[in-house]
Design an enzyme around this catalytic site. Structure first.
Site, mmCIF file in Angstrom:
data_model
loop_
_atom_site.group_PDB
_atom_site.id
_atom_site.type_symbol
_atom_site.label_atom_id
_atom_site.label_comp_id
_atom_site.label_asym_id
_atom_site.label_seq_id
_atom_site.Cartn_x
_atom_site.Cartn_y
_atom_site.Cartn_z
ATOM 1 N N ASP A 1 -4.078 6.819 10.620
ATOM 2 C CA ASP A 1 -4.440 8.226 10.402
ATOM 3 C C ASP A 1 -3.970 9.135 11.528
ATOM 4 O O ASP A 1 -4.606 10.164 11.815
ATOM 5 C CB ASP A 1 -5.967 8.370 10.209
ATOM 6 C CG ASP A 1 -6.470 7.540 9.056
ATOM 7 O OD1 ASP A 1 -5.703 7.333 8.098
ATOM 8 O OD2 ASP A 1 -7.635 7.082 9.107
ATOM 9 N N ALA B 1 -3.514 2.598 2.742
ATOM 10 C CA ALA B 1 -2.963 3.762 3.443
ATOM 11 C C ALA B 1 -3.315 5.024 2.671
ATOM 12 O O ALA B 1 -3.432 5.001 1.445
ATOM 13 C CB ALA B 1 -1.446 3.647 3.549
ATOM 14 N N HIS C 1 -1.843 8.931 3.221
ATOM 15 C CA HIS C 1 -1.021 9.821 4.038
ATOM 16 C C HIS C 1 -1.109 11.233 3.464
ATOM 17 O O HIS C 1 -0.746 11.462 2.310
ATOM 18 C CB HIS C 1 0.430 9.321 4.073
ATOM 19 C CG HIS C 1 0.559 7.967 4.727
ATOM 20 N ND1 HIS C 1 1.732 7.275 4.791
ATOM 21 C CD2 HIS C 1 -0.365 7.195 5.369
ATOM 22 C CE1 HIS C 1 1.526 6.127 5.442
ATOM 23 N NE2 HIS C 1 0.256 6.057 5.783
ATOM 24 N N THR D 1 -5.683 -4.910 9.771
ATOM 25 C CA THR D 1 -5.299 -5.040 8.369
ATOM 26 C C THR D 1 -4.469 -6.319 8.226
ATOM 27 O O THR D 1 -4.256 -7.038 9.209
ATOM 28 C CB THR D 1 -4.566 -3.777 7.865
ATOM 29 O OG1 THR D 1 -4.416 -3.882 6.444
ATOM 30 C CG2 THR D 1 -3.209 -3.602 8.529
HETATM 31 P P1 GDP Z 1 -1.724 9.263 8.242
HETATM 32 O O1 GDP Z 1 -2.457 8.202 7.516
HETATM 33 O O2 GDP Z 1 -1.208 8.819 9.557
HETATM 34 O O3 GDP Z 1 -0.642 9.924 7.417
HETATM 35 O O4 GDP Z 1 -2.799 10.390 8.572
HETATM 36 P P2 GDP Z 1 -3.908 10.975 7.553
HETATM 37 O O5 GDP Z 1 -3.233 11.838 6.574
HETATM 38 O O6 GDP Z 1 -4.789 9.898 7.033
HETATM 39 O O7 GDP Z 1 -4.814 11.798 8.554
HETATM 40 C C1 GDP Z 1 -4.293 12.818 9.339
HETATM 41 C C2 GDP Z 1 -5.039 14.120 9.010
HETATM 42 O O8 GDP Z 1 -4.730 15.107 9.980
HETATM 43 C C3 GDP Z 1 -4.654 14.723 7.675
HETATM 44 O O9 GDP Z 1 -5.774 15.382 7.147
HETATM 45 C C4 GDP Z 1 -3.569 15.734 8.041
HETATM 46 O O10 GDP Z 1 -3.486 16.815 7.119
HETATM 47 C C5 GDP Z 1 -4.087 16.226 9.360
HETATM 48 N N1 GDP Z 1 -3.070 16.640 10.339
HETATM 49 C C6 GDP Z 1 -1.857 16.103 10.623
HETATM 50 N N2 GDP Z 1 -1.290 16.708 11.678
HETATM 51 C C7 GDP Z 1 -2.169 17.647 12.080
HETATM 52 C C8 GDP Z 1 -2.180 18.583 13.167
HETATM 53 O O11 GDP Z 1 -1.262 18.658 13.998
HETATM 54 N N3 GDP Z 1 -3.305 19.393 13.278
HETATM 55 C C9 GDP Z 1 -4.351 19.317 12.395
HETATM 56 N N4 GDP Z 1 -5.395 20.126 12.580
HETATM 57 N N5 GDP Z 1 -4.360 18.440 11.382
HETATM 58 C C10 GDP Z 1 -3.298 17.621 11.230
HETATM 59 P P1 IMO Z 2 -3.084 4.909 7.184
HETATM 60 O O1 IMO Z 2 -1.712 4.443 6.733
HETATM 61 C C1 IMO Z 2 -6.948 3.935 9.019
HETATM 62 C C2 IMO Z 2 -8.354 -0.187 8.477
HETATM 63 C C3 IMO Z 2 -9.632 -0.260 7.677
HETATM 64 C C4 IMO Z 2 -10.252 -1.497 8.295
HETATM 65 C C5 IMO Z 2 -9.039 -2.407 8.512
HETATM 66 C C6 IMO Z 2 -8.804 -3.428 7.431
HETATM 67 O O2 IMO Z 2 -3.640 5.977 6.322
HETATM 68 O O3 IMO Z 2 -3.038 5.241 8.635
HETATM 69 P P2 IMO Z 2 -7.882 -3.245 4.940
HETATM 70 O O4 IMO Z 2 -8.421 -2.536 3.747
HETATM 71 O O5 IMO Z 2 -6.511 -2.840 5.321
HETATM 72 O O6 IMO Z 2 -8.010 -4.737 4.842
HETATM 73 O O7 IMO Z 2 -8.866 -2.825 6.153
HETATM 74 O O8 IMO Z 2 -7.935 -1.535 8.604
HETATM 75 N N1 IMO Z 2 -7.250 0.569 7.834
HETATM 76 C C7 IMO Z 2 -6.945 1.835 8.121
HETATM 77 N N2 IMO Z 2 -7.535 2.724 8.937
HETATM 78 N N3 IMO Z 2 -5.829 4.278 8.342
HETATM 79 C C8 IMO Z 2 -5.209 3.388 7.546
HETATM 80 O O9 IMO Z 2 -4.022 3.621 6.942
HETATM 81 C C9 IMO Z 2 -5.783 2.106 7.388
HETATM 82 N N4 IMO Z 2 -5.444 1.024 6.673
HETATM 83 C C10 IMO Z 2 -6.340 0.085 6.967
HETATM 84 O O10 IMO Z 2 -10.439 0.882 7.872
HETATM 85 O O11 IMO Z 2 -10.805 -1.188 9.538
HETATM 86 MG MG MG Z 3 -4.333 7.865 6.660
#
Ligand code: GDP
Ligand code: IMO
Ligand code: MG
Length: 431
Positions: free
Chosen positions: A13, A39, A41, A240
């Protein structure tokens, strides 16, 4: 550069989706190579939020080819929902734009049930998985009993294998996990329509990627999860079930070794983690709750509140080494506005000893005490900044310190969730 991987350097995340969406403009292909719908994203484009689970974050760029590589595990029912959602938002992904590896494994409903029943059984010792069946699906892959995406094209063989697996899984669910078994008949009834919807996407993606690279096309690899969730290098067993570090691009994406030009690591300007496991810099005070609210730190896959911590430069150095990082994209700097003082962990202490690098045996992380340095914060709104010069001096100082302690040059700084809310210092495709 021609081939670039975007990799999470913390516990997932980090904002990989947004960075991939940005870089996709300059790529021809966007390839996911590990993980599945664990995941999530997030992309925010013109104020509209899209959460992609298995489909690469190049999906919102018409004309770009998206690849789901052999290293992934695919829940076909969830994939159909994801494709329908994208179509409803005018982003249809037809087989000429989405290629799914013949060798990617399928996540079946029994994998999900096993994942959840095991977690329930572990109680306080649970991993805190997403519950989407990812671990059990990778187990079957390694046990050589899994169903693969290409099997969808062979209905009779698929059925035989599925029935065989179901017998074993149902015994395990009923007798060991004391959970409800899968109803074979109703699963079989769902398979036909699912197969018909997905078979046209089957492709030899490893060959496709290698050919694209040989033809000089630009390829972007989209990592999922993060370095500390890697099955080998992360905080095992709180990880994971796939390799999330950059080397997985070769095994899971089909890129020939030696052909990866740059790894862009993504980190938040602080740290978060969902689920159980060690987290040395975790903030347990009310400040953690405030950052959770301001950073909207609730899991996009499961809605769970994310744990919040300070930026950890020990982790940053570890991730830089493991991934051979070319540059760092630091996201969510805006969320730290108004926090004063700021802290960065520069080393750990345990048993009277100082650790500048990750201590061996990741369980040791449970016991370390982070050593912090404090830096002054800023109060100005930075969401409109598009160059480092637009940032307050203290924000620049914070960035400088992260670079000094982490040893990786800064390539991008996120200042908001929107596609445009970013300072780009160096785009790997253009350098
Ligand atoms: P990912 O799994 O690595 O793609 O990340 P996620 O999408 O799960 O979580 C990142 C969160 O932060 C999302 O809600 C994005 O919209 C938000 N985000 C990403 N970059 C920024 C930033 O620079 N500032 C803020 N405020 N939010 C961001
Ligand atoms: P993105 O791509 C955050 C974490 C789960 C748990 C562990 C194992 O969005 O960054 P799983 O279901 O994979 O067997 O869970 O891994 N986890 C993540 N945490 N972002 C993710 O993906 C994750 N994918 C798995 O919360 O702790
Ligand atoms: Mg994520």
């Amino acid at each position: 550069m021609q081939t670039v991987a975007v990799i999470g350097t913390q516990w997932g995340d980090e904002g990989k989706g947004k960075i991939v969406d940005l870089l996709a403009t300059d790529a021809d292909l966007v390839v996911r190579f590990q993980g599945g719908n664990n995941a999530a994203h997030t992309l925010v484009v013109d104020g509209e939020k899209f959460i992609l689970r298995m489909v690469p974050a190049g999906a919102l760029h018409p004309g770009k080819i998206c690849v789901i590589g052999n290293g992934m595990v695919i829940d076909p029912f969830a994939l159909i929902e994801e494709l329908e959602r994208l179509k409803a938002h005018s982003h249809p992904l037809t087989p000429d734009r989405l290629k799914i590896s013949c060798d990617a494994h399928l996540v079946m409903p029994y994998h999900r049930l096993i994942d959840r029943a095991r977690e329930a059984r572990l109680g306080a010792r649970k991993v805190g998985t997403t519950g989407f069946g990812i671990g059990p699906a990778y187990e079957d892959k390694m046990a050589r009993s899994g169903l693969r995406f290409a099997d969808l094209a062979k209905p009779a063989a698929f059925r035989t294998r599925l029935e065989y697996n179901l017998k074993e899984k149902n015994l395990y669910l009923k007798n060991v996990l004391k959970a409800k078994p899968v109803n074979a008949k109703s699963l079989m009834a769902q398979i036909g329509p699912m197969r018909r919807r997905l078979t046209s996407y089957i492709a030899d993606t490893a060959g496709f990627v290698a050919e694209a690279v040989a033809a000089g096309r630009r390829v972007l690899f989209e990592g999922a999860h993060g370095t500390m969730l890697d099955i080998d290098h992360g905080t095992y067993p709180f990880v994971t079930s796939s390799n999330c570090v950059a080397s997985a691009v070769f095994s899971g994406g089909g890129l020939p070794p030696g052909k990866l030009d740059a790894v862009l690591g993504v980190a938040k300007a602080y740290a978060t983690r969902v689920g159980g496991g060690p987290f040395p810099t975790e903030i347990k005070s009310a400040l953690g709750d405030r950052l959770r609210e301001e950073g909207d730190e609730f899991g996009s896959a499961t809605g769970r509140p994310r744990r919040i911590g300070w930026y950890d430069a020990v982790l940053a150095r570890y991730a830089a080494r493991l991934n051979g990082m070319w540059g760092l994209a630091l996201t969510k700097l805006d969320v730290l506005t108004g926090v004063n003082p700021l802290r960065i962990c520069y080393a750990y202490q345990a048993g009277g000893r100082r650790y500048d690098e990750m201590p061996p045996g990741r369980a040791a992380l449970e016991k370390v005490r982070p050593l912090y340095e404090e830096l002054p914060g800023w109060d100005q709104d930075i969401s409109g900044a598009r160059s480092l010069a637009d940032l307050p001096e203290n924000a620049r100082r914070y960035l400088d310190r992260i670079v000094e302690l982490g040893g990786t040059k800064l390539s991008m700084v996120g200042v908001g969730a929107g596609r445009e809310a970013i300072i780009v210092l160096e785009n790997p495709f253009l350098s």
